[in-house]
Design a protein around this motif. Structure first.
Motif, short mmCIF file in Angstrom:
data_model
loop_
_atom_site.label_atom_id
_atom_site.label_comp_id
_atom_site.label_asym_id
_atom_site.label_seq_id
_atom_site.Cartn_x
_atom_site.Cartn_y
_atom_site.Cartn_z
N GLN A 224 0.75 -1.04 0.18
CA GLN A 224 0.02 -0.06 0.12
C GLN A 224 0.92 1.29 0.09
N THR A 225 0.71 2.36 -0.91
CA THR A 225 1.09 3.60 -0.81
C THR A 225 1.32 4.44 0.69
N THR A 229 7.91 4.77 3.24
CA THR A 229 8.68 5.20 4.32
C THR A 229 10.04 5.77 3.81
N GLY A 230 9.97 5.92 2.40
CA GLY A 230 11.31 6.41 1.69
C GLY A 230 11.39 7.66 1.08
N HIS A 269 5.46 12.26 7.99
CA HIS A 269 6.53 11.63 7.30
C HIS A 269 7.63 11.18 8.17
N ILE A 270 7.88 12.55 8.86
CA ILE A 270 9.44 12.61 9.48
C ILE A 270 9.58 11.13 10.57
N PRO A 271 8.40 10.89 11.21
CA PRO A 271 8.87 9.50 12.26
C PRO A 271 9.10 8.26 11.55
N ARG A 272 8.51 8.39 10.40
CA ARG A 272 8.62 7.15 9.58
C ARG A 272 9.64 6.88 8.39
N LEU A 273 10.48 8.06 8.36
CA LEU A 273 11.47 7.99 7.31
C LEU A 273 12.61 6.92 7.60
N GLN A 274 12.95 6.21 6.37
CA GLN A 274 14.14 5.47 6.49
C GLN A 274 15.39 6.22 6.46
N THR A 275 16.48 5.75 7.23
CA THR A 275 17.72 6.68 7.42
C THR A 275 18.07 7.15 5.93
N TYR A 281 15.44 13.76 1.49
CA TYR A 281 14.00 14.55 2.03
C TYR A 281 14.38 16.17 2.61
N GLY A 282 15.51 16.03 3.43
CA GLY A 282 15.71 17.26 4.05
C GLY A 282 15.82 18.00 3.01
N SER A 283 16.86 17.83 1.94
CA SER A 283 17.11 18.87 0.90
C SER A 283 15.79 19.44 0.44
N GLN A 284 14.94 18.58 -0.20
CA GLN A 284 13.75 19.15 -0.73
C GLN A 284 12.83 19.80 0.14
#
Length: 428
Positions: A224-225, A229-230, A269-275, A281-284
Motif C-alpha cells: 500500500q502507498t 517510508t522512503g 512523514h518524519i517519524p517513519r522515514l528510512q535513514t 527528503y531534508g534537501s527538498q
C-alpha cells in the motif's frame, strides 16, 4: 441523477471481489461503472473479468473497462484520468479497488447529495486495519466540526481543504470537473490526490457534506502507498509547488493554509522515514519551506511553535540547516533503534522466564506421573499375585511362597489377643 463510479485497480486480487460485490447494491439503472486496471500481475484482471461474467452489476448499469497491460508510472494519477475521460454520467464517484462500500450509508448519502447537489459533496468513511482486523475512525475525524459549523462559503472551503485529500469519499459534479479541466497530476510520484483535492476545493462554487459513512478504507495491507517510508514521501514537496502555482494570487489565506498542510504532512512523514531518505527528503524540504513568505512563516510559528515539527521545519528553512536536522534525525533514529532493541530484549527475557516457568511445571507434572505410574505398577503386581494365589493350590506353589504360622500369635501385654490372628499366610 446518475453516477459514474471509477474503480482503479492494481495487484489487489485478494480484495477486488469484495469491493465489486459491495458496489452492486449501490447502483441504480443509468449508472456507469468504469474499471481501470493499471497493469496488474497478480490475477486482479482475471478476478474482475470473472465477476463481470458472473454476477455482474445487473441490468441498466453500463460497464466500461480499461486494461492497461503494464503498470504506469506514479500512483493513481494516470489510471484516474483515464477513468475521467470515459465518464458519461452527471456525477463522479471514485472507488479504491481494495476498499469496500457500505451500501446503507452510501445510499443515504446519495439521496442527500441528490437533494442538495453541489460541485463537491463530502462524506465520511472508516478505516479497516488489515493486520489488526478491526475498524477505526480516520485521522480527520475531529476536523468535521469545522465543516459542520462553517457559516460562510470561505469557511466551508477551508474546512474542506483541511480534510484528508482522499478522492474516494466525495461526489463530484461532472460538469464542474470538465469546466475547470480538473485532473490528477501525472508523473513519477505518488499521492496525486492531494493537488487534485486542493484544486477541487479552491474552484468549487458550492460545497456540500454528509457525515454518512460510505465506505471502509483498507489500511496496513502489503504494497500500500500509505505504508511508504522512503524518499517517495518527498513527492509532497512537488505537490506543494503544484498547489501554490494553482492558487489565486490574491488568496493569502489559502497560501497560509497550504503551509499548514505541508507542515502537517511533514509531521506524519518524519517519524517513519528510512535513514537513507533523510538527506534527500531534508534537501527538498528546505527548498519547499523557503517558498513560504516570511509573514506567513511568522504566523505559522505563532500557531505551531510548541510542536516538534516546528523546531525541525524552522531549522530546515534556514541556509545550512539541513545537516543540523539530518543529524538530529540520525540521533533520534539511533535512540529509537536502541529503545526498540531494549524492548525486544525485554520481550525475549519475559518469554525465557515464561518458558522456564513452564518447564518447571512440566517437570513437576512428570514427577507426579512417574510416581503414579510406579504406584499403579505396584498395585497391578500385587493384584496379579493375589489372583495367582486364589487360583492355585498351595501344594502346587513353590515352598518359598508359603509360610504358615501354626501357633497362635501372642501379643505381649495383651491377654485378650485372639489366637486366630496367628493363622496367616505371609508371602515373601
Amino acid at each position: 441523477m446518475s453516477i459514474s463510479f471509477i474503480v482503479t485497480t492494481f495487484n489487489i486480487a485478494p480484495y477486488i471481489a469484495k469491493c465489486l460485490k459491495s458496489l452492486q447494491p449501490c447502483l441504480q439503472p443509468g449508472d456507469q461503472v468504469i474499471i481501470v486496471d493499471d497493469g496488474s500481475t497478480d490475477g486482479t484482471d482475471e478476478a474482475v473479468r470473472g465477476f463481470l461474467d458472473g454476477a455482474g452489476f445487473g441490468a441498466g448499469v453500463k460497464v466500461t473497462t480499461v486494461w492497461l497491460g503494464a503498470n504506469t508510472i506514479g500512483g493513481v494519477g494516470i489510471a484516474g484520468n483515464l477513468g475521467l475521460d470515459r465518464v458519461e454520467c452527471d456525477t463522479v464517484f471514485f472507488v479504491d479497488g481494495d476498499d469496500y462500500l457500505i451500501p446503507e450509508g452510501f445510499l443515504r448519502a446519495r439521496r442527500e447529495y441528490e437533494a442538495r447537489p453541489a460541485d463537491i459533496f463530502f462524506t465520511d468513511y472508516l478505516e479497516y486495519d488489515q493486520k489488526a482486523g478491526d475498524v477505526r475512525q480516520p485521522a480527520d475525524r475531529l476536523k468535521w466540526d469545522a465543516l459542520e459549523t462553517a457559516r460562510t462559503p470561505e469557511e466551508l472551503r477551508l474546512a474542506g481543504i483541511n480534510l484528508i485529500a482522499v478522492p474516494w469519499r466525495k461526489f463530484y459534479r461532472t460538469e464542474f470537473l470538465r469546466k475547470h479541466r480538473i485532473r490528477f497530476p501525472e508523473g513519477d510520484f505518488f499521492f496525486e490526490d492531494n493537488p487534485f483535492h486542493w484544486r477541487v476545493c479552491t474552484l468549487a462554487e458550492s460545497i456540500g457534506h454528509s457525515r454518512r459513512v460510505v465506505c471502509h478504507h483498507r489500511i496496513n495491507r502489503p504494497g500500500q502507498t500509505m505504508a511508504s517510508t522512503g524518499v517517495e514521501l518527498a513527492a509532497f514537496f512537488t505537490h506543494f509547488d503544484t498547489i501554490l502555482a494553482e492558487l489565486p494570487a490574491n488568496r493569502d489565506d489559502l497560501r497560509l493554509q497550504a503551509g499548514r498542510w505541508l507542515l502537517g504532512n511533514m509531521s506524519w512523514h518524519i517519524p517513519r522515514l528510512q535513514t537513507s531518505a533523510y538527506f534527500p527528503y531534508g534537501s527538498q524540504a528546505h527548498e519547499a519551506l523557503a517558498k513560504i513568505p516570511d509573514e506567513h512563516w511568522k504566523q505559522l510559528g505563532q500557531e505551531m511553535s510548541n510542536t516538534t515539527i516546528w523546531y525541525q521545519a524552522d531549522r530546515l528553512r534556514l541556509p545550512g540547516g539541513i545537516w543540523d536536522v539530518v543529524r538530529f534525525w540520525q540521533a533520534n533514529s539511533s535512540q529509537g533503534q536502541l529503545a526498540r532493541a531494549n524492548r525486544e530484549i525485554d520481550k525475549l527475557s519475559k518469554r525465557a522466564m515464561d518458558i522456564e516457568t513452564r518447564v518447571k511445571g512440566l517437570e513437576k507434572q512428570l514427577k507426579t506421573i512417574r510416581e503414579i505410574a510406579q504406584a499403579q505398577q505396584a498395585v497391578e503386581e500385587f493384584a496379579s499375585l493375589q489372583h495367582l494365589l486364589s487360583q492355585g493350590e498351595k501344594k502346587d506353589l513353590p515352598a518359598w511362597t508359603q509360610t504358615v504360622v501354626q501357633e497362635p500369635l501372642h501379643v505381649a501385654g495383651d491377654v485378650d489377643a485372639e489366637p486366630n490372628l496367628g493363622r496367616r499366610v505371609s508371602v515373601l
